[in-house]
Design a protein around this motif. Structure first.
Motif, PDB file in Angstrom:
ATOM      1  N   LEU A  91       0.859  -1.216  -0.001  1.00 55.70           N
ATOM      2  CA  LEU A  91       0.213  -0.069   0.055  1.00 55.70           C
ATOM      3  C   LEU A  91       1.069   1.427  -0.122  1.00 55.70           C
ATOM      4  CD1 LEU A  91      -2.808  -0.964   2.467  1.00 55.70           C
ATOM      5  CD2 LEU A  91      -2.837  -1.079  -0.028  1.00 55.70           C
ATOM      6  N   GLN A  92       1.852   1.088   0.769  1.00 57.87           N
ATOM      7  CA  GLN A  92       2.920   2.151   0.810  1.00 57.87           C
ATOM      8  C   GLN A  92       3.491   2.616  -0.644  1.00 57.87           C
ATOM      9  OE1 GLN A  92       6.854   2.164   2.404  1.00 57.87           O
ATOM     10  NE2 GLN A  92       6.197   3.832   3.797  1.00 57.87           N
ATOM     11  N   THR A  93       3.715   1.358  -1.488  1.00 57.07           N
ATOM     12  CA  THR A  93       4.286   1.481  -2.776  1.00 57.07           C
ATOM     13  C   THR A  93       3.228   2.215  -3.650  1.00 57.07           C
ATOM     14  OG1 THR A  93       5.587  -0.495  -2.491  1.00 57.07           O
ATOM     15  CG2 THR A  93       4.999   0.161  -4.649  1.00 57.07           C
ATOM     16  N   VAL A  94       2.047   1.915  -3.512  1.00 56.69           N
ATOM     17  CA  VAL A  94       1.034   2.554  -4.533  1.00 56.69           C
ATOM     18  C   VAL A  94       0.664   3.972  -3.913  1.00 56.69           C
ATOM     19  CG1 VAL A  94       0.049   0.429  -5.483  1.00 56.69           C
ATOM     20  CG2 VAL A  94      -0.973   1.373  -3.285  1.00 56.69           C
ATOM     21  N   ARG A  95       0.864   4.371  -2.767  1.00 59.20           N
ATOM     22  CA  ARG A  95       0.710   5.692  -2.473  1.00 59.20           C
ATOM     23  C   ARG A  95       2.039   6.440  -2.871  1.00 59.20           C
ATOM     24  NH1 ARG A  95      -0.640   3.307   2.642  1.00 59.20           N
ATOM     25  NH2 ARG A  95       1.466   4.058   3.425  1.00 59.20           N
ATOM     26  N   ALA A  96       3.203   6.000  -2.903  1.00 58.65           N
ATOM     27  CA  ALA A  96       4.561   6.521  -3.493  1.00 58.65           C
ATOM     28  C   ALA A  96       4.334   6.759  -5.181  1.00 58.65           C
ATOM     29  CB  ALA A  96       5.539   5.644  -3.213  1.00 58.65           C
ATOM     30  N   LEU A  97       3.530   5.844  -5.612  1.00 58.82           N
ATOM     31  CA  LEU A  97       3.606   5.598  -7.160  1.00 58.82           C
ATOM     32  C   LEU A  97       2.294   6.895  -7.311  1.00 58.82           C
ATOM     33  CD1 LEU A  97       3.153   4.463 -10.163  1.00 58.82           C
ATOM     34  CD2 LEU A  97       1.318   2.867  -9.337  1.00 58.82           C
ATOM     35  N   ALA A  98       1.401   7.010  -6.660  1.00 60.22           N
ATOM     36  CA  ALA A  98       0.323   8.297  -7.086  1.00 60.22           C
ATOM     37  C   ALA A  98       1.161   9.558  -6.706  1.00 60.22           C
ATOM     38  CB  ALA A  98      -0.918   8.223  -5.880  1.00 60.22           C
ATOM     39  N   ARG A  99       1.775   9.816  -5.585  1.00 62.73           N
ATOM     40  CA  ARG A  99       2.677  11.006  -5.585  1.00 62.73           C
ATOM     41  C   ARG A  99       3.652  11.271  -6.686  1.00 62.73           C
ATOM     42  NH1 ARG A  99       3.157   8.957  -0.126  1.00 62.73           N
ATOM     43  NH2 ARG A  99       1.858   9.750   1.201  1.00 62.73           N
ATOM     44  N   ASN A 100       4.394  10.199  -7.148  1.00 61.54           N
ATOM     45  CA  ASN A 100       5.304  10.194  -8.458  1.00 61.54           C
ATOM     46  C   ASN A 100       4.673  10.733  -9.818  1.00 61.54           C
ATOM     47  OD1 ASN A 100       7.411   9.971  -6.498  1.00 61.54           O
ATOM     48  ND2 ASN A 100       7.863   7.707  -7.368  1.00 61.54           N
ATOM     49  N   MET A 101       3.597   9.958  -9.681  1.00 56.12           N
ATOM     50  CA  MET A 101       2.565  10.241 -11.101  1.00 56.12           C
ATOM     51  C   MET A 101       1.956  11.606 -11.095  1.00 56.12           C
ATOM     52  SD  MET A 101      -0.657   7.816 -12.312  1.00 56.12           S
ATOM     53  CE  MET A 101      -1.301   8.190 -14.048  1.00 56.12           C
ATOM     54  N   ALA A 102       1.423  12.173  -9.898  1.00 52.98           N
ATOM     55  CA  ALA A 102       1.096  13.436  -9.981  1.00 52.98           C
ATOM     56  C   ALA A 102       2.195  14.491 -10.175  1.00 52.98           C
ATOM     57  CB  ALA A 102       0.646  13.775  -8.507  1.00 52.98           C
ATOM     58  N   PHE A 103       3.332  14.290  -9.502  1.00 53.36           N
ATOM     59  CA  PHE A 103       4.587  15.094 -10.002  1.00 53.36           C
ATOM     60  C   PHE A 103       4.881  15.234 -11.348  1.00 53.36           C
ATOM     61  CE2 PHE A 103       9.214  15.790 -10.611  1.00 53.36           C
ATOM     62  CZ  PHE A 103       9.231  17.161 -10.125  1.00 53.36           C
ATOM     63  N   LEU A 104       4.866  14.126 -12.075  1.00 50.58           N
ATOM     64  CA  LEU A 104       5.247  13.914 -13.315  1.00 50.58           C
ATOM     65  C   LEU A 104       4.131  14.412 -14.329  1.00 50.58           C
ATOM     66  CD1 LEU A 104       7.172  12.572 -15.472  1.00 50.58           C
ATOM     67  CD2 LEU A 104       5.844  10.320 -15.316  1.00 50.58           C
ATOM     68  N   MET A 105       2.769  14.077 -14.041  1.00 49.24           N
ATOM     69  CA  MET A 105       1.772  14.933 -14.689  1.00 49.24           C
ATOM     70  C   MET A 105       1.728  16.287 -14.533  1.00 49.24           C
ATOM     71  SD  MET A 105      -1.705  12.603 -14.388  1.00 49.24           S
ATOM     72  CE  MET A 105      -1.771  12.832 -12.505  1.00 49.24           C
ATOM     73  N   LYS A 106       2.276  17.158 -13.465  1.00 47.52           N
ATOM     74  CA  LYS A 106       2.353  18.379 -13.360  1.00 47.52           C
ATOM     75  C   LYS A 106       3.576  19.002 -14.078  1.00 47.52           C
ATOM     76  CE  LYS A 106      -0.187  18.478  -8.925  1.00 47.52           C
ATOM     77  NZ  LYS A 106      -0.027  18.619  -7.477  1.00 47.52           N
ATOM     78  N   SER A 107       4.530  18.357 -13.942  1.00 43.26           N
ATOM     79  CA  SER A 107       5.640  18.643 -14.804  1.00 43.26           C
ATOM     80  C   SER A 107       5.769  18.511 -16.238  1.00 43.26           C
ATOM     81  CB  SER A 107       6.968  17.614 -14.287  1.00 43.26           C
ATOM     82  OG  SER A 107       7.137  17.847 -12.909  1.00 43.26           O
ATOM     83  N   ILE A 108       4.815  17.699 -16.961  1.00 45.82           N
ATOM     84  CA  ILE A 108       4.744  17.407 -18.096  1.00 45.82           C
ATOM     85  C   ILE A 108       4.046  18.725 -18.633  1.00 45.82           C
ATOM     86  CG2 ILE A 108       3.507  16.077 -20.076  1.00 45.82           C
ATOM     87  CD1 ILE A 108       4.654  13.592 -18.486  1.00 45.82           C
ATOM     88  N   ALA A 109       2.926  18.867 -17.760  1.00 42.18           N
ATOM     89  CA  ALA A 109       1.894  20.065 -18.219  1.00 42.18           C
ATOM     90  C   ALA A 109       2.662  21.326 -18.334  1.00 42.18           C
ATOM     91  CB  ALA A 109       1.068  20.370 -17.002  1.00 42.18           C
ATOM     92  N   LEU A 110       3.526  21.507 -17.449  1.00 41.62           N
ATOM     93  CA  LEU A 110       4.637  22.822 -17.364  1.00 41.62           C
ATOM     94  C   LEU A 110       5.582  22.867 -18.621  1.00 41.62           C
ATOM     95  CD1 LEU A 110       5.676  23.409 -13.611  1.00 41.62           C
ATOM     96  CD2 LEU A 110       3.772  24.717 -14.962  1.00 41.62           C
ATOM     97  N   GLY A 111       6.014  21.744 -19.017  1.00 44.89           N
ATOM     98  CA  GLY A 111       6.819  21.341 -20.029  1.00 44.89           C
ATOM     99  C   GLY A 111       6.160  21.650 -21.522  1.00 44.89           C
ATOM    100  N   LYS A 112       4.919  21.066 -21.701  1.00 45.56           N
ATOM    101  CA  LYS A 112       4.283  21.098 -22.706  1.00 45.56           C
ATOM    102  C   LYS A 112       3.680  22.617 -23.049  1.00 45.56           C
ATOM    103  CE  LYS A 112       0.598  18.306 -23.296  1.00 45.56           C
ATOM    104  NZ  LYS A 112      -0.425  17.682 -22.964  1.00 45.56           N
ATOM    105  N   GLU A 113       3.454  23.650 -21.674  1.00 44.45           N
ATOM    106  CA  GLU A 113       3.305  24.891 -21.936  1.00 44.45           C
ATOM    107  C   GLU A 113       4.490  25.648 -22.471  1.00 44.45           C
ATOM    108  OE1 GLU A 113       2.132  28.502 -18.854  1.00 44.45           O
ATOM    109  OE2 GLU A 113       1.385  26.352 -18.431  1.00 44.45           O
TER     110      GLU A 113
END
Length: 205
Positions: free
Chosen positions: A166-188
């Motif tokens: 369960l800790q692994t999937v929580r870390a996954l969600a945090r990393n995924m959120a960071f990656l999506m936000k970073s990609i959004a900034l990069g696309k902009e």
């Protein structure tokens, strides 16, 4: 931002749901909208390679796959979660993903993908690899965690005892959120990567 989560388990509120809910809680804390669609208990047949989707823009079988397509197009990320059967994902989920990815023509480049697998014991790594292939064939970055994204439990509710999973999937969600936000900034700032014209080779010509 939005994440579409496809739950491939046929069991409502089972161990796969426990894993998915850990991610939903993190996404909500990151102010990312989530939608969970459970398809493992639906009647979804496999692709028959009829080619109708090239003409109509959607699958010839008008079921949950065509309902998922616009949700997938709108989402910034896709999570695919599955129980493990014979070292493989649920067959209903595979039928769904085959048709969903093949019948949709929208650009999936830089949508973030992540897979989560749930098993009694073995087969997690094989299933994890199987699901990640859907992302890597179409330009979707794959989010990672602190370990392979697997949670263990057999009877309903046992996944709650797998604290590391369960800790692994929580870390996954945090990393995924960071990656999506970073990609959004990069696309902009930079836009999407340049694409070359496809050069298909079929090994016989």
């Amino acid at each position: 931002m939005k994440v579409l989560i496809i739950n491939g388990s046929p069991r409502v509120n089972g161990n796969t749901t426990i894993a998915v809910n850990e991610m939903v809680n993190i996404f909500e804390g990151e102010e990312i909208e989530t939608e969970v669609v459970q398809i493992g208990n639906k009647d979804i047949r496999g692709c028959i390679a009829c080619g109708t989707c090239f003409k109509k823009g959607q699958c010839v079988f008008d079921d949950a796959v065509n309902e998922l397509a616009p949700k997938f197009e709108e989402a910034d990320g896709l999570v695919v979660a599955s129980p493990v059967y014979y070292a493989s994902a649920n067959a209903t989920l595979i039928a769904c993903l085959d048709r969903l990815f093949y019948s949709t023509s929208f650009d999936k480049t830089m949508k973030v993908g992540a897979s989560v697998v749930v098993a009694r014991r073995g087969g997690c790594s094989a299933t994890f690899d199987e699901l990640n292939k859907y992302f890597t064939i179409c330009g979707m970055p794959v989010a990672s965690s602190q370990y392979w994204n697997s949670v263990h439990g057999r009877e309903k509710g046992e996944a709650e005892q797998d604290l590391e999973g369960l800790q692994t999937v929580r870390a996954l969600a945090r990393n995924m959120a960071f990656l999506m936000k970073s990609i959004a900034l990069g696309k902009e700032k930079y836009g999407l990567p340049e694409k070359e014209e496809w050069q298909p080779t079929h090994f016989i010509r």
